[in-house]
Write an enzyme that holds these catalytic residues in place. Structure first.
Site, PDB file in Angstrom:
ATOM      1  N   HIS A  27       0.716  -1.089   0.106  1.00 32.18           N
ATOM      2  CA  HIS A  27       0.067  -0.013   0.029  1.00 32.18           C
ATOM      3  C   HIS A  27       0.871   1.215  -0.043  1.00 32.18           C
ATOM      4  CE1 HIS A  27      -2.338  -3.255   1.475  1.00 32.18           C
ATOM      5  NE2 HIS A  27      -3.402  -2.624   1.259  1.00 32.18           N
ATOM      6  N   HIS A 258      -4.035   3.234  -3.290  1.00 37.51           N
ATOM      7  CA  HIS A 258      -4.364   2.595  -1.998  1.00 37.51           C
ATOM      8  C   HIS A 258      -3.465   1.408  -1.874  1.00 37.51           C
ATOM      9  CE1 HIS A 258      -6.241   1.092   1.681  1.00 37.51           C
ATOM     10  NE2 HIS A 258      -6.119  -0.255   0.977  1.00 37.51           N
ATOM     11  N   GLU A 405     -18.153  -3.779  24.771  1.00 40.74           N
ATOM     12  CA  GLU A 405     -17.416  -4.980  24.826  1.00 40.74           C
ATOM     13  C   GLU A 405     -16.115  -4.836  23.958  1.00 40.74           C
ATOM     14  OE1 GLU A 405     -20.680  -4.901  24.008  1.00 40.74           O
ATOM     15  OE2 GLU A 405     -21.703  -5.613  26.066  1.00 40.74           O
ATOM     16  N   HIS A 467     -29.004 -15.239  25.105  1.00 40.85           N
ATOM     17  CA  HIS A 467     -28.069 -15.237  26.137  1.00 40.85           C
ATOM     18  C   HIS A 467     -27.225 -16.326  26.442  1.00 40.85           C
ATOM     19  CE1 HIS A 467     -29.479 -10.999  26.384  1.00 40.85           C
ATOM     20  NE2 HIS A 467     -29.037 -10.814  27.490  1.00 40.85           N
TER      21      HIS A 467
HETATM   22  C1  TPP Z   1     -11.577  -4.409   9.762  1.00 47.08           C
HETATM   23  C2  TPP Z   1     -11.197  -4.372   8.283  1.00 47.08           C
HETATM   24  N1  TPP Z   1     -11.828  -4.283   7.351  1.00 47.08           N
HETATM   25  C3  TPP Z   1     -11.438  -4.145   5.917  1.00 47.08           C
HETATM   26  C4  TPP Z   1     -10.145  -4.034   6.106  1.00 47.08           C
HETATM   27  C5  TPP Z   1      -9.547  -4.055   4.342  1.00 47.08           C
HETATM   28  N2  TPP Z   1      -9.098  -2.799   4.157  1.00 47.08           N
HETATM   29  C6  TPP Z   1      -7.554  -2.414   3.976  1.00 47.08           C
HETATM   30  S1  TPP Z   1      -7.390  -0.698   4.069  1.00 47.08           S
HETATM   31  C7  TPP Z   1      -9.143  -0.469   3.631  1.00 47.08           C
HETATM   32  C8  TPP Z   1      -9.661   0.854   3.415  1.00 47.08           C
HETATM   33  C9  TPP Z   1      -9.220   1.907   4.299  1.00 47.08           C
HETATM   34  O1  TPP Z   1      -9.329   3.230   3.844  1.00 47.08           O
HETATM   35  P1  TPP Z   1      -8.565   4.263   4.629  1.00 47.08           P
HETATM   36  O2  TPP Z   1      -8.454   3.959   6.158  1.00 47.08           O
HETATM   37  O3  TPP Z   1      -9.234   5.482   4.259  1.00 47.08           O
HETATM   38  O4  TPP Z   1      -7.079   4.099   3.936  1.00 47.08           O
HETATM   39  P2  TPP Z   1      -6.213   4.886   2.709  1.00 47.08           P
HETATM   40  O5  TPP Z   1      -6.991   4.288   1.502  1.00 47.08           O
HETATM   41  O6  TPP Z   1      -6.807   6.343   2.844  1.00 47.08           O
HETATM   42  O7  TPP Z   1      -4.981   4.734   2.716  1.00 47.08           O
HETATM   43  C10 TPP Z   1      -9.937  -1.734   3.642  1.00 47.08           C
HETATM   44  C11 TPP Z   1     -11.221  -1.762   3.572  1.00 47.08           C
HETATM   45  C12 TPP Z   1      -9.390  -4.119   6.946  1.00 47.08           C
HETATM   46  N3  TPP Z   1      -8.115  -3.909   6.858  1.00 47.08           N
HETATM   47  N4  TPP Z   1      -9.774  -4.134   8.065  1.00 47.08           N
END
Ligand code: TPP
Ligand code: MG
Length: 656
Positions: A27, A258, A405, A467
């Site tokens: 990334h 990204h 939680e 529960h």
């Molecule tokens: C809980 C979770 N859901 C999905 C992902 C997959 N994922 C990694 S980065 C991302 C997008 C994140 O967007 P942002 O925080 O704006 O990062 P940017 O593209 O700006 O670097 C996703 C959906 C993950 N790592 N964790």
């Protein structure tokens, strides 16, 4: 040539784009976009010493947007940490390189917590900030007085856990927690405008946070915002407007940067745009020197701290909290407690038994921090004299987490990873589902978080199937590096607590009953729960059956065995509080407990899936493979065939 801010930040950008390109995976957008903010943070604000990564009073830095892992690898390398080396960065995301796909706390000193599951890094940082304030209250400014910094993306702020985490942080007024939001308005699918219309800043303000904005590509603007954040007594959100993939002329500002390599042509164009005319992985000596000089600021800071802290009252105690030796006092305290139980047996729910054990532990061990997600009276997590940990008294030892939680579990990870604190927290076992992503990170990160999960079966009765845990105990057993313990009585519960405190490299989940359970242990010369499973009572008549029971079903198995023995059917009754520990025993021990020539019968008021591991296909598995029902507990045990009569009957049927 004098090195300026852009040179420093571009070194980060170059390492990020080149490493992702070399790995053909990763990334680049986030590190390139946040290079300016991170450079200002690491050169002008963050308190750290690359030569002493474990310096107890260092600022904690959490890269909550863990997909941007190259950002932290670049920063650690540039500021002069021993690891990662340039070679390890070249091998980003390859087997054996500590530069893992997402940052791992056990791979690199300087990576405080494993991140990647979005939202959790920030929520973990809340726990670190709690730990800092607590240690500050107990030991004073000379020993503990640091900030917790987070870089979070749109994703971290969009996740549900963000609500829990910032609500807690705002309520506790954790002013030393500063979150830098990479406000680039891009996520994987494209513009954030496709999926959200939220006023993030207003939400943070409504949660008691201070909010400041800056231009994420203007060093002076960033610096001013970070100063404002430090000066404000509330936790701060620094909305840092950036361009994702900054410097890649054709792709910046788009989701294309990204999570994919930029490609050779775009990287060449970025080099032109940034004026970075150096080969991949080559950092010119003057720029590297400038970074290293900046990193070396910490050497004096940490040395000064060491001198001052050593003079502070309680410093020797502080060290015992940090190295875990303060926990040792729990051993004798629990031993005395167990001896008293053997002398005067007690019939109590194991949740109550846990409270009794905690009474002994918390009196002897100074650095536990307890809490519950709004079920204190049900989880029995509060013992005498702990005091409430809140904004008015950070020295308290009990946190009212509210109905959060997941936030609680992530905060416990933060406390454990911060060091000096052993956190435990409670909710109903069925809501381990709400904690589960954080329990997984406790396990992955080897963090000692202790989960006090009560109301562990249909035995909770009238609250009904919503529960009543069915699959929960088993699903937690499936997770690596978790000790899942379901004690049968007041003695086993104390033993399990002793084990949980000794389990310093991972989480322990205690599954505890709501209903009273008779004391089945009449002797306790050694911690038998530590064997995972042990023969509680040997067969009288010739052995034909071995009961393998856990928790509340141990008593039912004993009663069923009585009935069978009366008919000459010999039955061992094995109590099995912990699968994971039994699996660590020698082959000979396991074979002795689970002989080949007997019918092995598992009895647990939960799913039977998985018990084949011990019963074999020819064994008998008594449990519940459907959702429970709403009724008093006794009626439910009858309905689901887990009374002594029903168990004995099922065994007779199988033997016939
Ligand atoms: C809980 C979770 N859901 C999905 C992902 C997959 N994922 C990694 S980065 C991302 C997008 C994140 O967007 P942002 O925080 O704006 O990062 P940017 O593209 O700006 O670097 C996703 C959906 C993950 N790592 N964790
Ligand atoms: Mg984004």
């Amino acid at each position: 040539m004098t090195v300026n801010h852009a040179d420093l930040a571009n070194a980060v950008r170059a390492l990020a784009m080149d490493a992702v390109q070399a790995a053909n995976s990763g990334h680049p957008g986030m590190p390139m976009g946040m290079a300016d903010a991170a450079t200002v943070l690491f050169t002008q604000h963050l308190k750290y010493d690359p030569e002493w990564p474990e310096w107890p009073d260092r600022d904690r830095f959490v890269l909550s947007a863990g997909h941007g892992s190259m950002l932290i690898y670049a920063l650690l390398y540039l500021t002069g940490y021993e690891k990662p080396t340039l070679d390890q960065i070249r091998n980003f995301r390859q087997l054996g390189s500590p530069c893992a796909g997402h940052p791992e706390n056990f791979e690199l000193p300087g990576v405080e917590t494993t991140t990647g599951p979005l939202g959790q890094g920030l929520a973990t940082a809340v726990g670190m900030a709690i730990a800092e304030r607590h240690l500050n209250a107990r030991f004073g400014d000379a020993v503990q007085d640091h900030h917790t910094w987070v870089i979070a993306g749109d994703g971290c702020l969009m996740e549900g856990i963000n609500h829990e985490a910032i609500g807690l942080a705002g309520h506790l007024k954790l002013g030393r927690l500063n979150v830098i939001w990479d406000d680039n308005r891009i996520t994987i699918d494209g513009a954030t405008s496709m999926s959200t219309s939220e006023d993030v800043k207003a939400r943070y303000e409504a949660s008691g946070w201070h909010v400041v904005s800056c231009d994420g590509h203007d060093a002076a603007s960033i610096d001013a915002a970070l100063r404002a954040a430090k000066a404000d007594p509330r936790p701060s959100l620094i909305a840092c407007r950036t361009i994702i993939g900054y410097g890649a002329p054709n792709k910046q500002g788009t989701a294309a940067t990204h999570g994919s390599p930029l490609g050779a042509a775009e990287i060449a164009a970025a080099r032109e745009t940034l004026g970075w005319h150096h080969a991949p992985f080559e950092i010119p000596a003057d720029i590297l020197n400038a970074w290293r000089t900046s990193g070396a600021r910490g050497t004096k800071l940490s040395a000064d701290w060491k001198m001052d802290a050593a003079k502070a009252e309680g410093y020797a105690d502080f060290l015992t909290w940090l190295d875990g030796s303060a926990l040792k006092a729990a051993g004798p305290a629990l031993k005395a407690h167990i001896d008293a139980l053997i002398a005067a047996p007690q019939t109590v729910a194991t949740r109550k038994a846990s409270e009794l054990a905690l009474g002994a532990i918390n009196a002897a061990v100074p650095n536990t921090i307890g809490g519950s997600a709004d079920l204190t009276g049900s989880n029995n997590t509060l013992t005498k004299g702990l005091g409430t940990l809140d904004a008015a008294n950070y020295g308290g030892r009990y946190v009212y987490y509210g109905i959060r939680e997941f936030g609680m579990a992530a905060a416990m990870n933060g406390m454990a990873l911060h060091g000096g604190i052993v956190p435990y927290g409670g909710t109903f076992l069925v809501f381990t589902d709400y904690c589960r992503p954080a329990i997984r990170l406790s396990a992955l990160q080897r963090a000692q978080a202790i989960y006090v999960m009560t109301h562990d079966s249909i035995g909770l009765g009238e609250d009904g199937p919503t529960h009543q845990p069915i699959e929960h105990v088993m699903s937690l057993r499936v997770m690596p590096n978790v000790l899942v313990m379901r004690p049968a009585d007041v003695v086993e519960t104390a033993e399990c607590w002793a084990i949980a405190l000794e389990n310093t490299s991972g989480p322990t989940v205690l599954a505890l009953s709501r209903q009273n359970l008779p004391q089945v242990r009449t002797a306790a010369n050694e911690n038998l729960s530590a064997k995972g499973a042990y023969r509680l009572r040997a067969a009288g008549a010739a052995r034909k059956v071995v009961f393998l029971a856990t928790g509340s079903e141990v008593q039912a198995a004993l009663n069923a065995a009585d009935q069978l023995e009366a008919d000459g059917i010999g039955c061992d009754v094995v109590s099995m509080p912990c699968w994971e520990l039994f699996d660590l025993q020698s082959d000979a021990y396991q074979a002795d407990i689970l002989p080949e020539d007997a019918l092995i019968v598992s009895v647990e008021a939960g799913t039977t899936v998985g018990w084949e591991r011990y019963t074999g296909r020819k064994g008998l598995r008594l449990g519940i493979d459907r959702f429970g029902a709403s009724a008093p507990a006794e009626a439910l045990f009858e309905k689901f065939g887990l009374t002594a009569d029903a168990i004995a009957k099922a065994v007779r049927g199988k033997l016939a």
